[in-house]
Structure formats: structure tokens, C-alpha cells
Design a protein around this motif. Sequence first.
Motif, PDB file in Angstrom:
ATOM      1  N   ILE A 114       0.849  -1.187   0.000  1.00  9.29           N
ATOM      2  CA  ILE A 114       0.000   0.000   0.000  1.00  9.29           C
ATOM      3  C   ILE A 114       0.887   1.240   0.000  1.00  9.29           C
ATOM      4  O   ILE A 114       2.052   1.187   0.392  1.00  9.29           O
ATOM      5  CB  ILE A 114      -0.953   0.024   1.221  1.00  9.29           C
ATOM      6  CG1 ILE A 114      -0.181  -0.146   2.523  1.00  9.29           C
ATOM      7  CG2 ILE A 114      -2.023  -1.043   1.084  1.00  9.29           C
ATOM      8  CD1 ILE A 114      -1.053  -0.107   3.764  1.00  9.29           C
ATOM      9  N   ASP A 115       0.326   2.361  -0.443  1.00  4.41           N
ATOM     10  CA  ASP A 115       1.126   3.580  -0.521  1.00  4.41           C
ATOM     11  C   ASP A 115       1.108   4.311   0.813  1.00  4.41           C
ATOM     12  O   ASP A 115       0.459   3.896   1.773  1.00  4.41           O
ATOM     13  CB  ASP A 115       0.652   4.479  -1.668  1.00  4.41           C
ATOM     14  CG  ASP A 115      -0.758   5.026  -1.461  1.00  4.41           C
ATOM     15  OD1 ASP A 115      -1.262   4.998  -0.321  1.00  4.41           O
ATOM     16  OD2 ASP A 115      -1.355   5.490  -2.454  1.00  4.41           O
ATOM     17  N   LEU A 116       1.842   5.432   0.868  1.00  5.29           N
ATOM     18  CA  LEU A 116       2.032   6.112   2.139  1.00  5.29           C
ATOM     19  C   LEU A 116       0.752   6.754   2.658  1.00  5.29           C
ATOM     20  O   LEU A 116       0.555   6.868   3.867  1.00  5.29           O
ATOM     21  CB  LEU A 116       3.145   7.172   2.005  1.00  5.29           C
ATOM     22  CG  LEU A 116       3.586   7.858   3.291  1.00  5.29           C
ATOM     23  CD1 LEU A 116       3.870   6.855   4.394  1.00  5.29           C
ATOM     24  CD2 LEU A 116       4.815   8.719   3.027  1.00  5.29           C
ATOM     25  N   ASP A 117      -0.127   7.168   1.763  1.00  3.37           N
ATOM     26  CA  ASP A 117      -1.383   7.741   2.237  1.00  3.37           C
ATOM     27  C   ASP A 117      -2.223   6.687   2.954  1.00  3.37           C
ATOM     28  O   ASP A 117      -2.808   6.959   4.003  1.00  3.37           O
ATOM     29  CB  ASP A 117      -2.181   8.338   1.076  1.00  3.37           C
ATOM     30  CG  ASP A 117      -3.499   8.936   1.546  1.00  3.37           C
ATOM     31  OD1 ASP A 117      -3.477  10.054   2.085  1.00  3.37           O
ATOM     32  OD2 ASP A 117      -4.543   8.279   1.386  1.00  3.37           O
ATOM     33  N   LEU A 118      -2.285   5.486   2.406  1.00  2.00           N
ATOM     34  CA  LEU A 118      -3.044   4.414   3.049  1.00  2.00           C
ATOM     35  C   LEU A 118      -2.397   4.018   4.374  1.00  2.00           C
ATOM     36  O   LEU A 118      -3.101   3.714   5.341  1.00  2.00           O
ATOM     37  CB  LEU A 118      -3.148   3.200   2.124  1.00  2.00           C
ATOM     38  CG  LEU A 118      -3.815   3.424   0.762  1.00  2.00           C
ATOM     39  CD1 LEU A 118      -4.016   2.088   0.052  1.00  2.00           C
ATOM     40  CD2 LEU A 118      -5.147   4.136   0.904  1.00  2.00           C
ATOM     41  N   VAL A 119      -1.067   4.023   4.423  1.00  2.00           N
ATOM     42  CA  VAL A 119      -0.371   3.737   5.674  1.00  2.00           C
ATOM     43  C   VAL A 119      -0.681   4.813   6.711  1.00  2.00           C
ATOM     44  O   VAL A 119      -0.935   4.526   7.887  1.00  2.00           O
ATOM     45  CB  VAL A 119       1.153   3.649   5.435  1.00  2.00           C
ATOM     46  CG1 VAL A 119       1.902   3.605   6.762  1.00  2.00           C
ATOM     47  CG2 VAL A 119       1.489   2.410   4.613  1.00  2.00           C
ATOM     48  N   THR A 120      -0.681   6.074   6.280  1.00  2.00           N
ATOM     49  CA  THR A 120      -0.914   7.186   7.199  1.00  2.00           C
ATOM     50  C   THR A 120      -2.272   7.081   7.879  1.00  2.00           C
ATOM     51  O   THR A 120      -2.415   7.391   9.060  1.00  2.00           O
ATOM     52  CB  THR A 120      -0.806   8.528   6.442  1.00  2.00           C
ATOM     53  OG1 THR A 120       0.503   8.644   5.883  1.00  2.00           O
ATOM     54  CG2 THR A 120      -1.046   9.703   7.371  1.00  2.00           C
ATOM     55  N   ARG A 121      -3.289   6.618   7.137  1.00  2.00           N
ATOM     56  CA  ARG A 121      -4.634   6.489   7.721  1.00  2.00           C
ATOM     57  C   ARG A 121      -4.602   5.643   8.989  1.00  2.00           C
ATOM     58  O   ARG A 121      -5.188   5.996  10.013  1.00  2.00           O
ATOM     59  CB  ARG A 121      -5.589   5.850   6.725  1.00  2.00           C
ATOM     60  CG  ARG A 121      -5.838   6.645   5.467  1.00  2.00           C
ATOM     61  CD  ARG A 121      -6.882   5.913   4.625  1.00  2.00           C
ATOM     62  NE  ARG A 121      -6.930   6.397   3.250  1.00  2.00           N
ATOM     63  CZ  ARG A 121      -7.738   5.931   2.324  1.00  2.00           C
ATOM     64  NH1 ARG A 121      -8.583   4.942   2.631  1.00  2.00           N
ATOM     65  NH2 ARG A 121      -7.723   6.409   1.093  1.00  2.00           N
TER      66      ARG A 121
END
Length: 555
Positions: free
Chosen positions: A95-102
Amino acid sequence: MPRQTSDVSTTTRAADETLEDYTLRFAPRGYRRWSPPVVATTALGGIAYLADFSIGAGIGLTHGTLNALLAIAVAALIIFTTGLPIAYYCARYNIDLDLVTRGSGFGYYGSVLTSVIFGSFTFIFFATEGAIMAQGLRVGLGIPLWLGYLITTLIVIPLVIHGMSALSKLQVWTTPVWLLLMVAPMAYLVLSDPGSLGEWLAFTGRDGSGGVSVAAVLLGAGVALSLMAQIGEQVDYLRFMPPKTRENSRRWWISVIAAGPGWVVLGALKQATGAFLAFFVLGLAGSAATEPVEQFLGVYELFLPGWLAVALAVVLVVVSQIKINVTNAYSGSLTWTNSMTRLTRRYPGRNVFVFGNLAVALVLMEANMFAFLNSVLSFYANTAIAWVVTVASDIVLNKYLLRLSPRVPEYRRGMLHPINPVGVVSFSTASVISIAMYFGALGPVLQPYSPIAAVLLALALPPLVAIVTKGRFYLRRTDDGISEPRFDSTGTPVATSYRCHVCEQDFERPDVLACPTHEDVVCSLCATTDRTGTHLLPPQSSTLPRERERVVTGT
């Protein structure tokens, strides 16, 4: 319950358009057909940018060589350390960093804050790199800057709209040419005039203030730390890594480290080289010594005919800028699409934001942002640092050490709380305080320390806030209503295919969840675009973090 026709058409179109590169969602195993070295080469192709040379030149000419080298080293160490856990996490779970950030402290809507930061990074650096390419076109072909800005913007569009498939080919095939054109002149200069290195090391800066200064080192490091958000672009490619197995473990780790945090090693070398080249051509180029095309042209002219020196300098600049700006445009389109789809619950199409991102970058170029590059980056660095370090702190401290945050990633609507104070409070506090320090609100003595303050606050606050809140705001639910675990016993995402009953597309297990109103499953994007909440599971009472982890992983 019957589905509305307009909702079906919208979600089906959204699903169809995201299947090329899995915009906004988990990258399934069936799509990840590239080997670890190919993924790494594609990711590293995105750091062919020449802004590093300008950044290093600006730091070196302002603060002197020794201060510049120390500043570059400090920034590189911080970027590598914080980038490693993020790169591993994104590559491991695809997954990308935005999905990780969530799921790393911000919540489903809270991460929109950081999406704005990252989206801004992509068009700021597109404008920076586009300006450098326009400078090359002006030197080589006499094209006026305003037209060069337009050309450098339009040239990337056909490449970006095709996603990972086209980008992987572009980056792999152009990398050898780029390396040869960049390394050859440097090797010649060092071998033919080794004494120039000693003169450069003795250079004390334009103000001639003398030796090493802590303030100068930290001010220079603040400029270099603005590149911390580059890890977001690196993991946009690393999410396509194949599963880590016993057979490919060595290659997998080398690729992840090299293309993840390892980008900063080459970046630091480019910054140091830029400082050296700017010193070398300062007498020839004057105020243009920070422009990479003038730096390389000055070296090429030492051993090549004038016409060939100009041609090669222009080719280097054009190849470098195309390689990085397709990444800037691609990553920018992903993050803006992600944010707007969540906020509006409509999928506008990634290509809409390709053009939007490029339009903003073009305006910045025409406004001559390059002339204020170091000032823009110094300010921007504080927010970029606060975001990336907050996420890295949550992964390392809250997930793996304190177990206050679920170890496995969660990004799906309905599974997360809208806002998680762990990330939002930590990020906001670190950003506000460091920006106040940067503008001198806390006094001139503390002003140079703003980037370090951002690092320390973003590192320490996530575990503190998580302890105070007892980790209650990470998960809205402890299971997604499907009996099969999302990850196997080794932590690898399960590849079982499920059909979403809304868009009627097949998705792998990590990207689906049960629908409460149908005896069926719904994919993550259809849950995102559900405007009525029909497909969202109800909240569950909170449980302890370790219980959550057992439920989510099935262990």
C-alpha cells in the motif's frame, strides 16, 4: 436493498479506472509481476532529478563547504532512519504512504491533512525540476523560459496517464544514459584537477565567516530535509514489490532498502556534487552557478567541443527532468485523487488530477519560483518532517514496541475512526511549533533549530498521545465480517479473490470487507464512494490493541 443506477455506474467506472495501477487501493499479488530489482530500478529512476545540485549549491555558496557537507550528512541520516520503517511497511503490505498514514495515527479523514502536504510536495518539485529543464532548453536551443515551462509540462502527460506499466519501462531504459552523462564529467574533473577539491573544502561561503557553525549546519540541513517527503514517491513504486519469501528475501531487502531510504544516499552525493560544481563554475556563471545546466556545461566544456558540450548538457537535463517529473505528476495525481474521493465520495478520475497538478506547477514556474527555491523549501521542510516522522514513530514505537497501534495496516472506510488524535495532534503540534521557530517567533537563538524541533516533537508525541488515549482511536471495528484472515501466518497478504457485489470486479482478500445489507462483500473503493453508508459495517466496542491484532490477522 436495490442499488441506484447512478451509484452503480459511478463505482463501476471508478473500479475500472483504478485497475491499471490500483489507484487508492491495495496492489494485489496478481498485478505485482515485476521482480524486486525491476521495482527498485523504477523507484530509483524517480530520483534522477537535478534539484539536489541546486540545493547543494545554494547551501555551499551560502554557508561554506564544511558546513554544507555536515548539513547534508545530518539531513541524510534523519531521512534514511525515518524512511526505512515506512519503506518496509509499504513494500511488505503493498500500500502507498497515504493508506499507511490512515492507520498509523491519523484516521480515515485525518490523513487528508498529510495528503495536502504530499500533494504540495509533488507540484513544488515538479515546478522546480521543470524550471531546470526550461533552463537547459534555453541554453541549448534558445527557447524562451516561458515556452520551456510549457514544453516541460506537456511532455510528461502521455507517460503519466498510463501508470506503472509505462513508467517502469521509461525508468529502466533511461537510467544507464543518465548515469553516464552525470558521472563522466565528474570523474574527468576530479582526475584532471585534483587540487580543486582542496580549494573547495577550504571555501568558507560568500560571507566568508570562517569555520563550522552549528546554526549554519542546521539551517542548511533544514533545506535538505525538505526532501523528506520523497519517500512518499519512492513507496508509490515499492508497493508493487512481490511477496517476501525465503527464496527472494535477500534481493527483496536489498531492493527495499536501496530504493526506499537508500535514495537519500545518492541524493546526498548529488547535493555535495552540486556544492562542488557551483564553486567550480562560480567565476564563469556568477549568479547562475546554482543552475545545474550551467554547472555541467562548465565541466563538459573542459574536454569537449562547445557544440557537443551544450548538446550533452541539454540531454542530461532533459532526461533527468522527464524521469523525475513523470514521478511527480504520477504521485501527485494519486494523492489528490485519494483525498478528493474520500471527501466527496465520488471518484473524479486520476487523470483529472494529472492535469490539475501540472497546471499548478506551470503557474509556479511562470512565477519564477526557482529564484526563491531555498526559502520555499526551508519553510516546507517543517511540515514534511512532521508528517513523515509522525508516521515512522507510530510504526516503530506504537506498532512494534508498545503495541498501542495495530501492527497490520488498516485503511478501509468503516474500519477506522474518522479522526485519530495520535497522528493529528502530533503532526499539528510539531508543524506549528517548528514553523513558529522558523519565522523567529520563539527568538533568533532557536530559529535555526526549527527542523530539529520538528523531528523531536514528531518522534516523541505519537507514543505519548497513544498512551493518553490508550489506543482507542485506531480501529472503529476489530473485524471486517469475513472469516478468512487478510494475512497469512507469515504476515503476507492473502491472495484469495472476492467479487465486489457493487462494481462486480474481483479483488484480493485485503481489499474487501463484508456488506451489512447484502450477503456479499464490497471492495474498499466502493465503500469509499458509498454516499449513503449502506455498505458500511456498524462500529464495535473497543478492545485492547493486542486483541485487535489477533482478530484482524486471524492469529
